[in-house]
Scaffold this motif. Structure first.
Motif, short mmCIF file in Angstrom:
data_model
loop_
_atom_site.label_atom_id
_atom_site.label_comp_id
_atom_site.label_asym_id
_atom_site.label_seq_id
_atom_site.Cartn_x
_atom_site.Cartn_y
_atom_site.Cartn_z
N UNK B 111 -6.29 43.18 -42.37
CA UNK B 111 -5.12 42.52 -41.76
C UNK B 111 -4.99 42.89 -40.28
N UNK B 112 -4.37 41.98 -39.53
CA UNK B 112 -3.96 42.31 -38.17
C UNK B 112 -2.61 43.02 -38.26
N UNK B 113 -2.45 44.05 -37.45
CA UNK B 113 -1.20 44.82 -37.45
C UNK B 113 -0.29 44.26 -36.35
N UNK B 114 0.95 43.92 -36.72
CA UNK B 114 1.93 43.50 -35.72
C UNK B 114 3.08 44.50 -35.75
N UNK B 115 3.35 45.10 -34.58
CA UNK B 115 4.48 46.04 -34.48
C UNK B 115 5.59 45.36 -33.68
N UNK B 116 6.79 45.37 -34.25
CA UNK B 116 7.96 44.75 -33.60
C UNK B 116 9.03 45.82 -33.41
N UNK B 126 6.78 43.66 -28.76
CA UNK B 126 5.78 43.49 -29.81
C UNK B 126 4.39 43.75 -29.28
N UNK B 127 3.51 44.15 -30.20
CA UNK B 127 2.11 44.36 -29.87
C UNK B 127 1.29 44.22 -31.15
N UNK B 128 0.11 43.62 -31.02
CA UNK B 128 -0.78 43.45 -32.17
C UNK B 128 -1.97 44.39 -32.04
N UNK B 129 -2.45 44.84 -33.20
CA UNK B 129 -3.62 45.74 -33.26
C UNK B 129 -4.57 45.21 -34.33
N UNK B 130 -5.84 45.57 -34.19
CA UNK B 130 -6.79 45.28 -35.27
C UNK B 130 -6.49 46.22 -36.45
N UNK B 134 -7.18 49.11 -32.90
CA UNK B 134 -7.52 48.81 -31.51
C UNK B 134 -6.51 47.76 -31.01
N UNK B 135 -5.88 47.99 -29.87
CA UNK B 135 -4.87 47.03 -29.39
C UNK B 135 -5.50 45.68 -29.06
N UNK B 136 -4.79 44.59 -29.42
CA UNK B 136 -5.26 43.24 -29.11
C UNK B 136 -4.62 42.71 -27.82
N UNK B 137 -3.77 43.52 -27.24
CA UNK B 137 -3.11 43.15 -25.98
C UNK B 137 -2.12 44.25 -25.68
N UNK B 138 -1.49 44.22 -24.50
CA UNK B 138 -0.52 45.25 -24.16
C UNK B 138 0.81 45.02 -24.89
#
Lengths: 351, 220
Positions: B111-116, B126-130, B134-138
């Motif tokens: 799954x992709x991790x989404x932190x809110x 918000x930020x998404x991680x693999x 590993x961060x998918x963006x800042x």
């Protein structure tokens, strides 16, 4: 004894080291004037951000100037209120952390007590004395009886004196901060040209009010030919300054009389706060103190406006009495010096 | 390596002492306010419980945001004060990374991790991680809809604003991890980043300019 003081309650970030004998080993202040000037007043979130950005660097500079390591301190004092809470929290967290890491006691200082005790740092003044504290955030008359022991004789019921100066300066487009700007404009003005009210003059208490005067100035300016000429602005500034001086002198005269009656062994009239720098006001207050037979005491301007030496010194006075605070101290946006004084309608944080 | 970590950046307050993968002492309490009172007593408590002085530590760590501005400042001011008086180095860790790292690997797998993170406004941080963090963006401020659309496909959502995202993403998995950083996890991340030279400086990550409201302008 050596105490580190930290001040972050308004728009000055400051750190100082003061000894038990009252020697100021270091006193550094960083003004945020430039950050707030575009807004014509202090913006709390901008102030809080600036305090965090600079406070640790200023503490390091103060310690370096004092030539001390943290282990050589006896305690760490920080302003715990009253003031803009975001900034106070930064200074309190910094002070507590330094105290914990250095293994020293922490002291939460009432910013107003810092102002109130400065005359003991600069003039070794004995209790009791009468204090007029007039700044951008406060305007009150207090009998200073001892450390932590105050009787409020009068306070503003609306704006602080410095706030009125700031607002009038803004109306006249004189710049920020308003106190020095109004005073400078007033030097070439005629204080008698415009009739402005002398707020509270002759009232039977010692309270202040500047809101009505501010509105009178607003109406006066609106009735002038636009744009306001330099001379008109100077005359308005001079008239406003004279009205403030006369009102504050009247309130102080009443407070002096009450103070002399209740505390006949009183040692002086002390002024603190940035408004005390105003020359016209100072002359009026010197006259009142002289008439009351009390010395007039004004600490140097650097120690009258917000600074950390006064916080460190209040720390010295409290530490001597064993009045330390826990690391669970909660910063206080409101913190009256005389909590038993009756609340004044509308006075809010400035009382 | 012994690390003392602090967090007050979102809706909790914690302090922890960590040594090479083991938690020596930890204090954590969810709280929306009151971190100013709670944080330093927690630090004193973990130091006392572990029987350590600051001279026995190797590294300090703190969350730098995004989160509540006041909370970010309390943690950073305390950590910077500790660093100043102890002479210890101080590492910054972002709140989304700390929250993401606390999600069990089994929930992240595939799954992709989404932190809110709550911003107390309409938008959120918000930020998404693999799946392997590993961060998918800042980390960024974004509207709720944008946060919900941050990653297509299978996602696991965490953070103290996770419920708002999950309401728009019924397909997503709600992480079982708490929605706030835990100082123990912050310490572990800091040790890893410090060794790799990828720790952030201890500077606030506000992600939004200051609101301009003049002092004293509020009705009283």
């Amino acid at each position: 004894m050596r105490i580190l003081g930290i001040e972050t309650s308004c728009d000055e970030t400051a750190a100082a080291v003061v000894t038990g004998e009252g020697e100021i080993l270091a006193d550094v202040v960083l003004s945020q004037l430039a950050e707030h000037r575009p807004f014509g007043g202090v913006v709390p979130e901008i102030a809080a951000r600036a305090h965090l950005e600079h406070v640790d660097r200023l503490v390091a500079e103060a310690m370096s100037r004092a030539g001390l390591g943290y282990a050589q301190l006896d305690a760490v004092a920080a302003t715990g209120g009253p003031g803009l809470i975001g900034g106070v929290m930064v200074g309190v967290a910094t002070g507590k952390a330094i105290a914990l890491a250095a293994g020293k006691p922490f002291l939460a200082i009432n910013h107003l007590e810092g102002h109130a005790l400065t005359a003991r740092l600069t003039h070794k003044l004995a209790f009791p004395y009468l204090l007029l504290l007039a700044s951008g955030g406060h305007c009150q008359l207090l009998a200073v009886l001892g450390v932590g022991e105050y009787r409020r004789l009068g306070s503003t019921i609306d704006d602080a004196a410095g706030e009125a100066f700031d607002k009038v300066a803004k109306m006249l487009d004189l710049g920020y901060p308003g106190g020095p700007a109004v005073e400078k404009a007033a030097t070439s003005g005629d204080p008698a040209r415009f009739a402005l009210p002398r707020p509270m003059k002759g009232k039977p208490n010692c309270d202040f009010s500047f809101s009505g005067l501010k509105n009178a100035v607003r109406l006066l300016i609106a009735a002038l030919p636009q744009p306001v000429t330099r001379q008109d602005a100077a005359d308005v500034a001079a008239g406003f300054q004279a009205a403030v001086a006369e009102s504050v002198a009247d309130r102080t005269r009443r407070a002096l009389a009450e103070f002399r009656t209740r505390w006949p062994d009183g040692t002086g009239l002390v002024v603190a706060g940035g408004v005390a720098a105003n020359g016209a006001l100072r002359q009026a207050l010197i006259a009142e103190a002289t008439a009351a037979g009390l010395p007039f005491i004004a600490p140097p301007l650097k120690l009258c406006t917000d600074n950390a030496a006064m916080i460190a010194w209040a720390g010295v006075e409290r530490f001597r009495l064993g009045l330390t605070d826990g690391l669970d101290f909660a910063p206080r946006p409101r913190w009256p010096l005389d909590p038993k004084a009756a609340p004044l309608k509308g006075a809010g944080v400035k009382a | 390596m012994i690390v003392l970590a602090l967090d007050t950046a979102t809706s909790a307050c914690s302090a922890a002492l960590w040594r090479d993968g083991a938690i020596l002492a930890r204090r954590l309490a969810p709280m929306a306010r009151g971190q100013s009172e709670a944080l330093l007593p927690m630090v004193a408590a973990v130091m006392a419980e572990a029987g350590l002085g600051f001279g026995g530590l190797d590294l300090l760590a703190v969350t730098v945001g995004p989160g509540t501005f006041t909370g970010i400042r309390i943690g950073l001011a305390a950590a910077r004060g500790l660093a100043l008086a102890s002479g210890l180095p101080l590492a910054g860790i972002t709140t989304p990374e700390a929250v993401a790292a606390a999600i069990p690997a089994a929930e992240r797998a595939g799954r992709t991790v989404v932190v809110a993170i709550e911003s107390k406004r309409e938008d959120l941080w918000a930020q998404a991680f693999t799946a392997d963090l590993a961060p998918l963006g800042p980390p960024a401020a974004m509207a709720l809809a944008a946060a919900a659309a941050l990653a297509p496909g299978d996602v696991v959502v965490a953070g103290d604003a996770a419920d708002r995202v999950l309401a728009l993403r019924p397909d997503a998995l709600a992480a079982t991890a708490p929605g706030w950083p835990d100082a123990a996890g912050v310490a572990e991340l800091a040790a890893r980043h410090w060794a790799a030279g990828t720790a952030l400086p201890p500077d606030p990550l506000y992600l939004r300019p200051a609101d301009v409201t003049l002092a004293g302008a509020a009705p009283r």
